[in-house]
Write a protein that holds these residues in place. Structure first.
Motif, short mmCIF file in Angstrom:
data_model
loop_
_atom_site.label_atom_id
_atom_site.label_comp_id
_atom_site.label_asym_id
_atom_site.label_seq_id
_atom_site.Cartn_x
_atom_site.Cartn_y
_atom_site.Cartn_z
N LEU A 303 16.28 31.46 -62.33
CA LEU A 303 15.09 30.42 -62.30
C LEU A 303 15.75 29.20 -61.47
O LEU A 303 14.85 28.50 -60.90
CB LEU A 303 14.69 30.16 -63.64
CG LEU A 303 13.90 31.17 -64.46
CD1 LEU A 303 13.68 30.61 -66.07
CD2 LEU A 303 12.76 31.70 -63.71
N THR A 304 16.95 28.70 -61.86
CA THR A 304 17.18 27.26 -61.63
C THR A 304 17.60 27.07 -60.01
O THR A 304 17.74 26.19 -59.49
CB THR A 304 18.53 26.69 -62.21
OG1 THR A 304 19.62 27.45 -62.18
CG2 THR A 304 18.20 26.65 -63.72
N GLU A 305 17.66 28.57 -59.48
CA GLU A 305 18.07 28.58 -58.06
C GLU A 305 17.06 29.33 -57.34
O GLU A 305 16.27 28.59 -56.40
CB GLU A 305 19.40 29.34 -57.90
CG GLU A 305 19.78 29.32 -56.19
CD GLU A 305 21.18 29.87 -56.01
OE1 GLU A 305 21.79 29.39 -55.23
OE2 GLU A 305 21.70 30.99 -56.88
N ASP A 306 16.61 30.36 -57.74
CA ASP A 306 15.62 31.24 -57.03
C ASP A 306 14.59 30.53 -56.92
O ASP A 306 13.41 31.12 -56.08
CB ASP A 306 15.67 32.54 -57.86
CG ASP A 306 16.97 33.30 -57.44
OD1 ASP A 306 17.74 33.08 -56.62
OD2 ASP A 306 16.98 34.25 -58.38
N VAL A 307 14.02 29.80 -57.85
CA VAL A 307 12.56 29.26 -57.83
C VAL A 307 12.87 27.93 -56.95
O VAL A 307 12.00 27.94 -55.86
CB VAL A 307 12.08 28.75 -59.32
CG1 VAL A 307 10.67 28.07 -59.17
CG2 VAL A 307 11.74 29.91 -60.13
N GLN A 333 4.73 27.45 -61.56
CA GLN A 333 4.13 26.57 -62.70
C GLN A 333 4.90 27.16 -63.87
O GLN A 333 5.36 26.10 -64.77
CB GLN A 333 2.80 26.65 -62.67
CG GLN A 333 2.04 25.90 -61.73
CD GLN A 333 0.46 26.04 -61.70
OE1 GLN A 333 -0.01 27.06 -62.03
NE2 GLN A 333 -0.06 25.01 -61.38
N LEU A 334 5.06 28.41 -64.13
CA LEU A 334 5.50 28.98 -65.41
C LEU A 334 6.91 28.93 -65.64
O LEU A 334 7.52 28.25 -66.57
CB LEU A 334 5.28 30.44 -65.59
CG LEU A 334 3.64 30.81 -65.75
CD1 LEU A 334 3.37 32.41 -65.60
CD2 LEU A 334 3.24 30.54 -67.12
N ALA A 335 7.55 29.06 -64.37
CA ALA A 335 8.81 28.52 -64.52
C ALA A 335 9.54 27.37 -64.61
O ALA A 335 10.23 26.88 -65.53
CB ALA A 335 9.62 29.05 -62.91
N SER A 336 8.41 26.25 -64.25
CA SER A 336 8.64 24.89 -64.41
C SER A 336 8.69 24.46 -65.87
O SER A 336 9.37 23.85 -66.56
CB SER A 336 7.54 24.13 -63.68
OG SER A 336 7.88 24.12 -62.02
N LEU A 338 8.93 26.73 -68.51
CA LEU A 338 10.08 27.30 -69.07
C LEU A 338 11.22 26.60 -69.13
O LEU A 338 11.96 26.53 -70.02
CB LEU A 338 10.26 28.76 -68.51
CG LEU A 338 9.33 29.83 -69.12
CD1 LEU A 338 9.41 31.19 -68.15
CD2 LEU A 338 9.30 30.01 -70.61
N SER A 339 11.47 26.03 -67.85
CA SER A 339 12.61 25.27 -67.58
C SER A 339 12.82 23.69 -67.90
O SER A 339 13.70 23.00 -67.77
CB SER A 339 13.26 25.40 -65.99
OG SER A 339 13.24 26.80 -65.81
N ASP A 340 11.48 23.13 -68.18
CA ASP A 340 11.20 21.87 -68.48
C ASP A 340 11.61 20.97 -67.17
O ASP A 340 12.32 19.95 -67.46
CB ASP A 340 11.91 21.39 -69.72
CG ASP A 340 11.46 20.09 -70.33
OD1 ASP A 340 10.21 19.61 -69.71
OD2 ASP A 340 12.27 19.21 -70.71
N GLU A 341 11.32 21.37 -66.31
CA GLU A 341 11.57 20.81 -64.73
C GLU A 341 10.32 21.08 -63.90
O GLU A 341 9.96 22.23 -63.62
CB GLU A 341 12.91 21.27 -64.40
CG GLU A 341 13.19 20.81 -62.85
CD GLU A 341 14.44 20.96 -62.47
OE1 GLU A 341 15.01 20.57 -61.41
OE2 GLU A 341 15.47 21.41 -63.37
N ASN A 342 9.87 20.32 -63.19
CA ASN A 342 8.67 20.39 -62.17
C ASN A 342 9.37 20.96 -60.99
O ASN A 342 9.73 19.76 -60.10
CB ASN A 342 7.99 19.05 -62.10
CG ASN A 342 6.60 19.42 -61.25
OD1 ASN A 342 6.73 20.36 -60.52
ND2 ASN A 342 5.75 18.74 -61.29
N TYR A 343 9.15 22.22 -60.53
CA TYR A 343 9.95 22.78 -59.61
C TYR A 343 9.16 22.31 -58.02
O TYR A 343 9.72 22.34 -56.90
CB TYR A 343 10.33 24.16 -59.62
CG TYR A 343 11.19 24.84 -60.64
CD1 TYR A 343 12.75 23.79 -60.58
CD2 TYR A 343 11.14 25.40 -61.74
CE1 TYR A 343 13.71 24.15 -61.30
CE2 TYR A 343 12.28 25.80 -62.33
CZ TYR A 343 13.55 25.06 -62.13
OH TYR A 343 14.33 25.59 -63.02
N PHE A 344 7.83 22.02 -58.34
CA PHE A 344 7.26 21.54 -57.17
C PHE A 344 7.72 20.26 -56.77
O PHE A 344 7.47 20.32 -55.41
CB PHE A 344 5.62 21.54 -57.52
CG PHE A 344 4.97 22.50 -57.93
CD1 PHE A 344 4.80 23.40 -56.95
CD2 PHE A 344 4.63 22.84 -59.26
CE1 PHE A 344 3.85 24.63 -57.20
CE2 PHE A 344 3.78 24.37 -59.38
CZ PHE A 344 3.63 24.91 -58.57
#
Length: 371
Positions: A303-307, A333-336, A338-344
């Protein structure tokens, strides 16, 4: 089994002492190269087993026991005499590494990201430009590691399940491809040239292969803490169908950029990872990693790399070209959440790569010539 013994003139620095770094270190030493190993301070414990024993053992498709290479803890000393620098680290370290390396890059050094995810080499180029690094160096990135490998817990050792039959590589700018490959294929004869570094980025299968099972098995991951077979148990026919749909979106975004992509199942068959590509489910059932244990938490590179360094830049390209990628957007959005981080926001952007507001023609010219 592949054991090679020869002497080669290139001086290689490997940055990163994880699974891939251990494998590349053993591989290059067995091939007769002069190797220096460097690890970032926050991951320096990766070096301790090597320092303690003075040896590195590799098993599987590459076999041997080698004396540990020179280990440097200062980046300037690590890359000072290198002709080739192999960067085998988490995508989230690329910006930091580029800033650390910039003052010390010189001459015609070759810097290769294994892999670059999407646009890693372009991010390096932007930082080098900002820092005033003199031209002469060559950047390149691959679509994946050349090895399917895992370190052996508690030992200065790594097991290479597969030395890939084929992986993709390109230089930046791509006009240097032939010159670059004439050197790089001596290290990796299985490296296959593609048109540019975005073609390598869009051929990285990890965002499709890893993100979907993680999101759909988030509860299992947190409950089992790694004690389950991630692909065997986590990829059912329904989950596999979602992976296939995401792959179609990837191909669509690539098409909008003029990048010719094939379904990832065709690509992964070429590497040797799977024995069937009849469907996503059947491919997973024949995968080398079928019985591999799952992530032990959601703070895992799946999640923390592949997203942020895979799905997010693909999404930004899609948004810039007005391509509908609802599934990709939903997974981010879901990964963000789950990880409590806005990957956008925290993921790699077109601005970071220096290619925002470019037409396809301008983009292709930039990838080819660097300007």
């Amino acid at each position: 089994m592949r054991v090679v013994e020869s002497m080669n003139k290139e001086k290689i620095t490997i940055i990163g002492a994880g699974h891939g770094g251990y494998s590349a270190t053993a591989d290059m030493i067995l091939k007769g190269y002069d190797v220096t190993l460097y690890e970032l301070p926050e991951y320096r414990e990766n070096l301790f087993p090597l320092i303690k024993t003075g040896k590195l053992r590799v098993t599987g498709e590459i076999q041997g026991i080698v004396d540990i290479p020179k280990i440097e803890i200062e980046i300037n000393k690590a890359i000072e005499f290198a002709t080739i620098i192999l960067i085998i680290t988490h995508g989230g370290t690329h910006r930091k590494l580029a800033e650390m390396m910039a003052p010390f890059i010189k001459g015609e050094q070759i810097i290769v990201l294994l892999p670059g995810y999407t646009g890693g080499a372009l991010c390096f180029e932007q930082i080098f430009k900002q820092k005033g690094v003199k031209k002469g160096y060559t950047l390149a990135e691959a679509n994946t590691l050349p090895y399917a490998c895992r370190k052996i817990t508690g030992e200065p050792a790594v097991h290479v399940k597969l030395y890939l039959k084929k992986f993709l590589i390109s230089a930046f700018p791509a006009v240097k491809n032939d010159e670059f490959l004439s050197v790089f294929q001596k290290l990796y004869p299985n490296a296959h040239k593609v048109e540019n570094v975005l073609e390598t980025g869009f051929n990285n299968g990890n965002p499709v292969l890893n993100v979907v099972p993680c999101v759909f098995n988030a509860g299992r991951i947190e409950y089992a803490k790694g004690e389950y077979q991630h692909f065997q148990e986590g990829v059912t026919p329904s989950v596999a169908r979602v992976m296939g749909e995401l792959d179609l979106e990837r191909i669509g975004v690539g098409k909008s950029l003029g990048i010719k992509l094939v379904p990832y199942l065709e690509r992964v068959m070429e590497t040797g990872y799977v024995q069937s590509n009849a469907s996503w489910y059947e491919a997973i059932q024949t995968s080398l990693h079928l019985t591999a244990k799952g992530p032990d938490s959601l703070q895992h590179r799946y999640l923390t790399e592949d997203v942020p360094y895979g799905l997010t830049p693909w999404y930004h390209f899609a948004k810039d070209r007005n391509i509908d990628v609802k599934l990709m957007e939903s997974l981010i959005q879901l990964a963000s959440a789950l990880s409590d981080e806005n990957y956008f926001e925290t993921g790699r952007t077109l601005e970071e790569m220096g290619i925002n507001d470019m037409t396809n023609h301008e983009l292709n010219q930039f990838l080819l010539y660097g300007s």
